[in-house]
Design a protein around this motif. Structure first.
Motif, mmCIF file in Angstrom:
data_model
loop_
_atom_site.group_PDB
_atom_site.id
_atom_site.type_symbol
_atom_site.label_atom_id
_atom_site.label_comp_id
_atom_site.label_asym_id
_atom_site.label_seq_id
_atom_site.Cartn_x
_atom_site.Cartn_y
_atom_site.Cartn_z
ATOM 1 N N GLU A 84 7.189 18.093 -6.545
ATOM 2 C CA GLU A 84 7.988 18.357 -5.342
ATOM 3 C C GLU A 84 8.005 19.851 -5.046
ATOM 4 O OE1 GLU A 84 8.958 16.409 -3.141
ATOM 5 O OE2 GLU A 84 9.099 14.442 -4.074
ATOM 6 N N PRO A 85 7.956 20.259 -3.795
ATOM 7 C CA PRO A 85 8.046 19.459 -2.571
ATOM 8 C C PRO A 85 6.719 18.887 -2.076
ATOM 9 C CG PRO A 85 7.954 21.756 -1.973
ATOM 10 C CD PRO A 85 7.912 21.713 -3.478
ATOM 11 N N ALA A 86 5.606 19.118 -2.855
ATOM 12 C CA ALA A 86 4.293 18.693 -2.351
ATOM 13 C C ALA A 86 4.275 17.200 -2.007
ATOM 14 C CB ALA A 86 3.222 19.011 -3.389
ATOM 15 N N ARG A 87 4.879 16.371 -2.866
ATOM 16 C CA ARG A 87 4.847 14.926 -2.649
ATOM 17 C C ARG A 87 5.506 14.550 -1.316
ATOM 18 N NH1 ARG A 87 8.816 11.659 -3.479
ATOM 19 N NH2 ARG A 87 8.475 9.417 -3.481
ATOM 20 N N SER A 88 6.728 15.031 -1.114
ATOM 21 C CA SER A 88 7.448 14.670 0.110
ATOM 22 C C SER A 88 6.724 15.199 1.340
ATOM 23 C CB SER A 88 8.863 15.241 0.090
ATOM 24 O OG SER A 88 9.520 14.801 -1.056
ATOM 25 N N LEU A 89 6.191 16.396 1.219
ATOM 26 C CA LEU A 89 5.500 16.998 2.372
ATOM 27 C C LEU A 89 4.246 16.188 2.729
ATOM 28 C CD1 LEU A 89 5.830 20.779 1.364
ATOM 29 C CD2 LEU A 89 7.006 19.636 3.259
ATOM 30 N N LEU A 90 3.489 15.797 1.711
ATOM 31 C CA LEU A 90 2.246 15.066 1.996
ATOM 32 C C LEU A 90 2.526 13.642 2.469
ATOM 33 C CD1 LEU A 90 -0.343 16.343 -0.621
ATOM 34 C CD2 LEU A 90 0.314 17.244 1.605
ATOM 35 N N LEU A 91 3.573 13.032 1.933
ATOM 36 C CA LEU A 91 3.928 11.689 2.442
ATOM 37 C C LEU A 91 4.315 11.786 3.916
ATOM 38 C CD1 LEU A 91 5.923 10.150 -0.549
ATOM 39 C CD2 LEU A 91 3.698 9.398 0.342
ATOM 40 N N HIS A 111 1.307 10.050 -8.374
ATOM 41 C CA HIS A 111 1.811 9.385 -7.168
ATOM 42 C C HIS A 111 0.707 8.911 -6.238
ATOM 43 C CE1 HIS A 111 5.975 10.213 -8.133
ATOM 44 N NE2 HIS A 111 5.595 11.425 -8.503
ATOM 45 N N SER A 112 -0.469 8.628 -6.769
ATOM 46 C CA SER A 112 -1.557 8.227 -5.867
ATOM 47 C C SER A 112 -1.219 6.930 -5.139
ATOM 48 C CB SER A 112 -2.880 8.102 -6.623
ATOM 49 O OG SER A 112 -2.831 7.008 -7.495
ATOM 50 N N ALA A 113 -0.476 6.042 -5.793
ATOM 51 C CA ALA A 113 -0.172 4.755 -5.140
ATOM 52 C C ALA A 113 0.594 4.986 -3.834
ATOM 53 C CB ALA A 113 0.629 3.859 -6.080
ATOM 54 N N ASP A 114 1.639 5.803 -3.893
ATOM 55 C CA ASP A 114 2.437 6.087 -2.680
ATOM 56 C C ASP A 114 1.606 6.803 -1.631
ATOM 57 O OD1 ASP A 114 4.468 5.192 -4.223
ATOM 58 O OD2 ASP A 114 5.418 7.153 -4.520
ATOM 59 N N LEU A 115 0.805 7.762 -2.116
ATOM 60 C CA LEU A 115 0.021 8.558 -1.158
ATOM 61 C C LEU A 115 -1.026 7.683 -0.466
ATOM 62 C CD1 LEU A 115 -0.351 11.768 -3.355
ATOM 63 C CD2 LEU A 115 0.914 11.614 -1.211
ATOM 64 N N SER A 119 -1.403 6.689 3.422
ATOM 65 C CA SER A 119 -2.676 6.947 4.108
ATOM 66 C C SER A 119 -3.188 5.672 4.771
ATOM 67 C CB SER A 119 -3.672 7.492 3.076
ATOM 68 O OG SER A 119 -4.976 7.157 3.370
ATOM 69 N N ASP A 120 -3.069 4.545 4.070
ATOM 70 C CA ASP A 120 -3.509 3.260 4.644
ATOM 71 C C ASP A 120 -2.653 2.856 5.841
ATOM 72 O OD1 ASP A 120 -5.682 2.799 3.134
ATOM 73 O OD2 ASP A 120 -4.681 1.520 1.661
ATOM 74 N N ALA A 121 -1.343 3.093 5.712
ATOM 75 C CA ALA A 121 -0.440 2.641 6.773
ATOM 76 C C ALA A 121 -0.740 3.343 8.094
ATOM 77 C CB ALA A 121 1.009 2.891 6.363
ATOM 78 N N SER A 122 -1.084 4.632 8.017
ATOM 79 C CA SER A 122 -1.313 5.351 9.279
ATOM 80 C C SER A 122 -2.798 5.497 9.603
ATOM 81 C CB SER A 122 -0.685 6.743 9.205
ATOM 82 O OG SER A 122 -1.408 7.542 8.294
ATOM 83 N N GLY A 123 -3.657 5.225 8.611
ATOM 84 C CA GLY A 123 -5.099 5.400 8.820
ATOM 85 C C GLY A 123 -5.540 6.853 8.662
ATOM 86 N N ALA A 124 -4.646 7.682 8.102
ATOM 87 C CA ALA A 124 -5.001 9.105 7.948
ATOM 88 C C ALA A 124 -5.786 9.311 6.649
ATOM 89 C CB ALA A 124 -3.730 9.944 7.923
ATOM 90 N N ARG A 345 -11.175 4.397 1.233
ATOM 91 C CA ARG A 345 -9.806 4.080 0.791
ATOM 92 C C ARG A 345 -9.799 3.938 -0.725
ATOM 93 N NH1 ARG A 345 -7.515 0.049 5.094
ATOM 94 N NH2 ARG A 345 -8.202 1.157 6.930
ATOM 95 N N GLU A 346 -8.621 3.826 -1.266
ATOM 96 C CA GLU A 346 -8.512 3.585 -2.702
ATOM 97 C C GLU A 346 -8.940 2.149 -2.986
ATOM 98 O OE1 GLU A 346 -4.724 2.929 -4.421
ATOM 99 O OE2 GLU A 346 -5.216 4.001 -6.253
ATOM 100 N N SER A 347 -9.631 1.936 -4.111
ATOM 101 C CA SER A 347 -9.981 0.559 -4.457
ATOM 102 C C SER A 347 -9.565 0.306 -5.897
ATOM 103 C CB SER A 347 -11.484 0.319 -4.278
ATOM 104 O OG SER A 347 -12.198 1.151 -5.144
ATOM 105 N N ALA A 348 -8.345 -0.148 -6.092
ATOM 106 C CA ALA A 348 -7.837 -0.397 -7.444
ATOM 107 C C ALA A 348 -7.937 -1.887 -7.770
ATOM 108 C CB ALA A 348 -6.398 0.088 -7.556
ATOM 109 N N TYR A 349 -8.916 -2.563 -7.113
ATOM 110 C CA TYR A 349 -8.987 -4.022 -7.203
ATOM 111 C C TYR A 349 -9.273 -4.532 -8.615
ATOM 112 C CZ TYR A 349 -14.005 -3.709 -7.772
ATOM 113 O OH TYR A 349 -15.232 -3.406 -8.286
#
Ligand SMILES: NC(=O)C1=CN([C@@H]2O[C@H](COP(=O)(O)OP(=O)(O)OC[C@H]3O[C@@H](n4cnc5c(N)ncnc54)[C@H](O)[C@@H]3O)[C@@H](O)[C@H]2O)C=CC1
Ligand SMILES: N[C@@H](CC=O)C(=O)O
Ligand code: NA
Length: 444
Positions: A84-91, A111-115, A119-124, A345-349
Motif C-alpha cells: 500500500e498505497p500501490a495496491r489501492s492505486l492500481l485497483l 495480490h495478482s488475483a485482485d489485480l 483488469s478483466d472486469a474493465s478490459g484494461a 489475461r491471466e490463465s490460472a486454469y
C-alpha cells in the motif's frame, strides 16, 4: 505524423526506476510516437516529496496520486513499490479502465488475483515485465511465446543484489556488508535491502514465474524461502574445493506425484502433478551456465517439452535496465489502446498445488569435520541408510587428529535430508558440520 490522439501517461513514484522512466520517455519521445502510432505524453508524476531535487520536469510533480488516476490519463506506470498505497492505486486505475504498467513484484506476488480480476472486469491491460529479472524479456516469452508449449522447469538467478554479494564473496573474498552497501549505492537493492538478502524479493519473483509458467496461482506465501544470510565463507570455500559455486536460485518445477503420496484435491480427485516453488542458496558446478552469471546480472533457464532448454540473460536490476522493461510494456499497452487491442489475461486454469518443501526431492552437499579413526565413515553412512538417503559421492581427507568428510547425496526428500543432517550432527565422531547446502544443476 500520427493521427491518433496522444496516449497520456501518469507516473507513480520517481526514485531509481521512475527517474529513468522519465528520462527515456523524454529522450525517445519521437521514436516512441512512431512506434506506438500516437504521441506518448507524460502528464503527471506522483511523488512523496515534491521539493526533493530530481532531474524531471518540476511542473509535472504532484503529491496527489489519486487525482492523477482520476484524471483523463490512459496509462498508469507504478514504480513506488510495496503493497500500500500501490495496491489501492492500481485497483482504482484498472477499475476505471486505465492500462497499468508496474515493476512491483511484491504486489503482484501477493495480490495478482485482485489485480487481474479488476483488469478483466474493465478490459484494461496489466503488464509487469520489469517485475522479474529487470531488463530481461522473460515474462512476455512465458506468457506469449511459450504459451503453446508445456514448461517443465524455470530455474534462475533473479535477484541482482544477492548475486552481486555472492559474486564478490566468491571472487575477491569481499565482505557481505561492503558489497551490500555497494549494491544499495548502485540502485540494485530494494528500499529495505532485507527483502533482497532474506530472499523475499526472489520469492516474489518465483511466485510470479511459477504462476505464469504453470498456469496456476502461486503467491509469495506458497514459496519456500531461504536467503543468503546463512551462506558462510566456509560454504563458499567448500563449493570452490569441489569445482562449484554458490548462487541464490529461484526454482519452479513440475514434480510428478508418486504412488506413495496418494494426494487428493479438495473434491476428492487424485492429484497426479504438483509444483515445487522455492528460493534457496545452492551449489552449482562451475561448468553450469548459471555459474558464470556475476554481479547484478540475472539469468533464467527455462525447460519446455517441445522447445527444450533456453536461457535468458541480462541486467536484472538498476534504474536504466528496469526502465527499459517498463518502457517496453508502455509501448505494448499504448499500441493496444491505439489499435483497440488487449494483452494476455491471466490463465490460472491448471491450478496445480504447490508441494511442501519437506516432500520436494533435493540433493545435499554436506561437509563434516570428523574424528580420524576407523569406523567413522560407516557410522555416518549408516545414518544415511536409516533415512533412505543414498550417497552419490564421498571424499575423505585425513589430518593429524581429525579429518574432513564431504558427502554429496542423490535426490531424496528435503525432510529426509534434513533429518539425516540433524542426526549426523549429533554423532560423537562428528566434531562439526562445516557446511550443508543443496546441490543443483548436475546429474550424478
Ligand atoms: N531498482 C531496481 O533495480 C528494480 C526495482 N524494481 C521495482 O521497481 C519499484 C521501484 O523501485 P525503485 O525505483 O528502485 O525504488 P525507490 O525507492 O528508488 O523509488 C520509489 C519512490 O517512490 C516514492 N514513493 C513512495 N510512496 C509514494 C507515494 N505514496 N506516492 C508517490 N511516490 C511514492 C518514494 O519516495 C521513492 O522515491 C519497486 O517495486 C521495485 O521492487 C523492479 C526491478 C528492478
Ligand atoms: N532488488 C532487486 C531489484 C530488481 O528486481 C534485485 O536486486 O534484483
Ligand atoms: Na523482465
Amino acid at each position: 505524423m500520427s493521427s491518433h490522439k496522444p496516449i497520456k501517461v501518469a507516473l507513480l513514484g520517481c526514485g531509481t526506476v521512475g527517474t529513468e522512466v522519465v528520462r527515456l520517455l523524454t529522450d525517445q519521445a519521437a521514436d516512441l510516437t512512431a512506434r506506438v502510432g500516437a504521441p506518448v505524453v507524460l502528464t503527471g508524476i506522483a511523488v512523496r516529496r515534491p521539493h526533493k531535487h530530481r532531474d524531471v520536469p518540476a511542473e509535472l510533480l504532484t503529491t496527489d496520486a489519486e487525482a492523477l488516476i482520476a484524471s483523463d490519463v490512459d496509462v498508469i506506470v507504478e514504480v513506488i513499490g510495496g503493497i500500500e498505497p500501490a495496491r489501492s492505486l492500481l485497483l482504482a486505475a484498472l477499475r476505471s479502465g486505465k492500462s497499468v504498467v508496474t515493476a512491483n513484484k511484491a504486489l503482484l506476488a501477493e495480490h495478482s488475483a485482485d489485480l487481474f480480476e479488476a483488469s478483466d472486469a474493465s478490459g484494461a491491460d496489466l503488464y509487469f515485465e520489469a517485475a522479474v529479472a529487470g531488463a530481461i524479456p522473460l515474462l512476455r516469452p512465458l506468457r506469449e511465446s511459450l504459451a503453446g508449449d508445456r514448461i517443465t522447469r524455470v530455474m534462475g538467478i533473479v535477484n541482482g543484489t544477492t548475486n552481486f554479494i555472492l559474486s564478490g564473496m566468491d571472487s575477491t573474498g569481499a565482505s557481505y556488508g561492503e558489497t551490500l552497501d555497494e549494491a544499495t549505492r548502485l540502485g540494485y537493492a530494494e528500499a529495505d535491502p532485507t527483502a533482497d538478502v532474506d530472499g523475499f524479493d526472489a520469492a516474489s519473483k518465483a511466485a510470479i514465474l511459477a504462476s505464469l509458467a504453470f498456469h496456476s496461482r502461486v503467491t509469495a506465501a506458497d514459496v519456500y524461502r531461504e536467503g543468503i544470510a546463512s551462506v558462510s565463507a566456509a560454504d563458499i570455500a567448500a563449493a570452490k574445493a569441489l569445482g562449484r559455486t554458490v548462487k541464490l536460485l529461484a526454482i519452479c518445477e513440475r514434480v510428478s506425484v508418486g504412488g506413495d503420496d496418494d494426494q487428493t484435491a479438495a473434491d476428492g480427485t487424485p492429484i497426479t502433478e504438483s509444483i515445487s516453488v522455492r528460493v534457496h542458496p545452492a551449489m552449482i558446478p562451475k561448468s553450469h551456465p548459471l555459474a558464470g552469471v556475476n554481479g547484478a546480472f540475472n539469468a533464467v533457464f527455462v525447460e519446455a517439452d517441445a522447445a527444450g532448454e533456453m536461457m535468458f540473460y541480462g541486467q536484472g536490476a538498476g534504474g536504466a535496465p528496469t526502465a527499459s522493461a517498463v518502457l517496453g510494456d508502455l509501448v505494448a499497452v499504448a499500441r493496444n489502446r491505439v489499435h483497440s487491442g488487449r494483452g494476455p489475461r491471466e490463465s490460472a486454469y491448471a491450478a496445480l498445488p504447490v508441494r511442501p518443501m519437506g516432500q520436494t526431492p533435493t540433493r545435499y552437499h554436506i561437509s563434516l569435520d570428523v574424528a580420524d579413526r576407523a569406523g567413522v565413515l560407516s557410522q555416518v553412512a549408516a545414518v544415511f541408510a536409516e533415512h533412505d538417503v543414498s550417497i552419490a559421492a564421498v571424499r575423505q581427507e585425513g589430518r593429524v587428529d581429525d579429518a574432513s568428510l564431504v558427502i554429496v547425496t542423490h535426490a531424496a526428500t528435503d525432510a529426509a535430508l534434513r533429518s539425516t543432517v540433524d542426526k549426523i550432527g549429533g554423532l560423537p565422531v562428528v566434531r562439526e558440520v562445516v557446511s550443508v547446502m543443496r546441490v543443483e544443476g548436475e546429474e550424478l
